[in-house]
Design an enzyme around this catalytic site. Structure first.
Site, mmCIF file in Angstrom:
data_model
loop_
_atom_site.group_PDB
_atom_site.id
_atom_site.type_symbol
_atom_site.label_atom_id
_atom_site.label_comp_id
_atom_site.label_asym_id
_atom_site.label_seq_id
_atom_site.Cartn_x
_atom_site.Cartn_y
_atom_site.Cartn_z
ATOM 1 N N GLY A 62 1.001 -1.095 -0.055
ATOM 2 C CA GLY A 62 0.205 -0.149 -0.099
ATOM 3 C C GLY A 62 0.705 1.218 -0.131
ATOM 4 O O GLY A 62 1.720 1.448 -0.805
ATOM 5 N N GLU A 63 0.846 2.133 1.042
ATOM 6 C CA GLU A 63 1.523 3.188 1.006
ATOM 7 C C GLU A 63 1.959 3.572 2.456
ATOM 8 O O GLU A 63 1.049 3.693 3.361
ATOM 9 C CB GLU A 63 0.768 4.369 0.512
ATOM 10 N N SER A 64 3.035 3.379 2.824
ATOM 11 C CA SER A 64 3.746 3.293 4.337
ATOM 12 C C SER A 64 3.541 4.508 5.025
ATOM 13 O O SER A 64 3.062 4.493 6.074
ATOM 14 C CB SER A 64 5.300 3.026 4.214
ATOM 15 N N CYS B 181 6.202 -5.289 0.557
ATOM 16 C CA CYS B 181 6.368 -3.920 -0.063
ATOM 17 C C CYS B 181 6.322 -2.865 1.205
ATOM 18 O O CYS B 181 7.029 -2.666 2.041
ATOM 19 C CB CYS B 181 5.238 -3.825 -0.991
ATOM 20 N N ARG C 103 12.673 3.665 0.488
ATOM 21 C CA ARG C 103 11.382 3.704 -0.301
ATOM 22 C C ARG C 103 11.633 4.060 -1.648
ATOM 23 O O ARG C 103 12.458 4.837 -1.720
ATOM 24 C CB ARG C 103 10.540 4.581 0.440
ATOM 25 N N ILE D 92 6.071 -2.904 -7.335
ATOM 26 C CA ILE D 92 5.292 -1.917 -7.446
ATOM 27 C C ILE D 92 5.637 -0.614 -6.499
ATOM 28 O O ILE D 92 5.763 -0.604 -5.208
ATOM 29 C CB ILE D 92 3.857 -2.020 -7.159
ATOM 30 N N ARG D 93 6.509 0.329 -7.229
ATOM 31 C CA ARG D 93 7.021 1.506 -6.287
ATOM 32 C C ARG D 93 7.654 0.971 -5.132
ATOM 33 O O ARG D 93 7.545 1.449 -3.839
ATOM 34 C CB ARG D 93 5.898 2.634 -6.021
ATOM 35 N N HIS E 6 5.255 -8.383 -4.261
ATOM 36 C CA HIS E 6 3.879 -8.623 -3.747
ATOM 37 C C HIS E 6 3.518 -10.135 -4.216
ATOM 38 O O HIS E 6 2.804 -10.236 -5.341
ATOM 39 C CB HIS E 6 3.071 -7.712 -4.544
ATOM 40 N N GLU F 211 1.040 -11.780 -3.114
ATOM 41 C CA GLU F 211 -0.316 -11.542 -2.956
ATOM 42 C C GLU F 211 -1.052 -11.466 -4.092
ATOM 43 O O GLU F 211 -2.171 -11.688 -4.598
ATOM 44 C CB GLU F 211 -0.902 -10.905 -1.828
HETATM 45 N N1 GLN Z 1 6.246 3.276 -2.202
HETATM 46 C C1 GLN Z 1 5.147 2.638 -1.156
HETATM 47 C C2 GLN Z 1 5.386 3.249 0.157
HETATM 48 O O1 GLN Z 1 6.402 3.989 0.271
HETATM 49 C C3 GLN Z 1 5.237 1.028 -1.211
HETATM 50 C C4 GLN Z 1 4.384 0.563 -2.480
HETATM 51 C C5 GLN Z 1 3.711 -0.533 -2.337
HETATM 52 O O2 GLN Z 1 3.688 -1.218 -1.177
HETATM 53 N N2 GLN Z 1 3.325 -1.265 -3.577
HETATM 54 O O3 GLN Z 1 4.924 2.664 1.062
#
Ligand code: GLN
Length: 214
Positions: free
Chosen positions: A58-60, A90, A119, A146-147, A187, A189
């Protein structure tokens, strides 16, 4: 391997998926395929009822803020300190890192793994990519990033389980384990390949003494 549990009953360990933000449903599905009793965790009372926790992608920065708002930051930290197994993918890897590089100044992590996670380490242009990873205990797998972060350094007690094995990022650490804590920058999942979740559920079974066949 144990046989299937009787219909309507599950013999699997209770594994929570931190459900503040991110790809929760995919982890619940993967854990269920591996025989765990998976359920979302949003509140401290729900955390108390699980044997282990998955922290999704997700997004930390958002997850950090919501963990504070929902009063989960300290409860998760303290369960991790007292040995609760956890797996982060991630953003979840970032949440399990003792040190976050290129984070927001106010960003918090649960910590637990003696590592520095950077990150968005693979660069802004490479939003998402796929690469082969040779994972200890599993073998070659096709990993989706993913990112994603990478693990820049690890401290004592951290086992490196996998690195990117080809392409421009070859050699970068993307999977680690310290005690009952497991983290991947990719990921599993999202690919339908349950081997990483199975590894984690086996680890949980061992940790809580509900090993298959007991
Ligand atoms: N870039 C996201 C973060 O800093 C991580 C991306 C992801 O979980 N797919 O949390």
């Amino acid at each position: 391997m144990a046989g299937d549990p009787p219909p309507g009953r599950s013999a699997g360990p209770a594994v929570g998926v931190l459900a503040l933000q991110g790809d929760v449903a995919e982890h619940v599905a993967a854990l269920t395929r591996c025989g765990a009793t998976a359920r979302p965790v949003r509140r401290a009372e729900e955390l108390e009822l699980v044997d282990a926790l998955v922290i999704p992608g997700g997004e930390s920065t958002t997850m950090s803020r919501l963990a504070e708002d929902f009063g989960l930051l300290e409860p998760v930290r303290s369960r991790i300190k007292t040995g609760m197994p956890a797996y982060g993918s991630c953003a979840g890897l970032i949440m399990l890192a003792d040190e976050v590089l290129d984070g927001r100044p106010d960003q918090q992590s649960f910590g637990g793994i003696a590592m520095s996670a950077r990150r968005n380490a693979f660069g802004r242009q490479v939003d998402s990519f796929e690469a082969p990873v040779d994972l200890e205990g599993i073998g070659p797998l096709h990993a989706v990033f993913i990112r994603a972060p990478w693990v820049e350094r690890v401290g004592a007690g951290v086992r490196v389980l996998g690195r990117v094995s080809a392409g421009p990022a070859a050699g970068r650490i993307v999977a680690v384990r310290q005690g009952n804590l497991l983290a991947t920058a990719f990921h599993p999942e999202l690919t339908g390949d349950s081997r990483v979740h199975r590894l984690f559920v086996d680890l949980v079974r061992e940790a809580v003494g509900t090993a298959a066949g007991s």
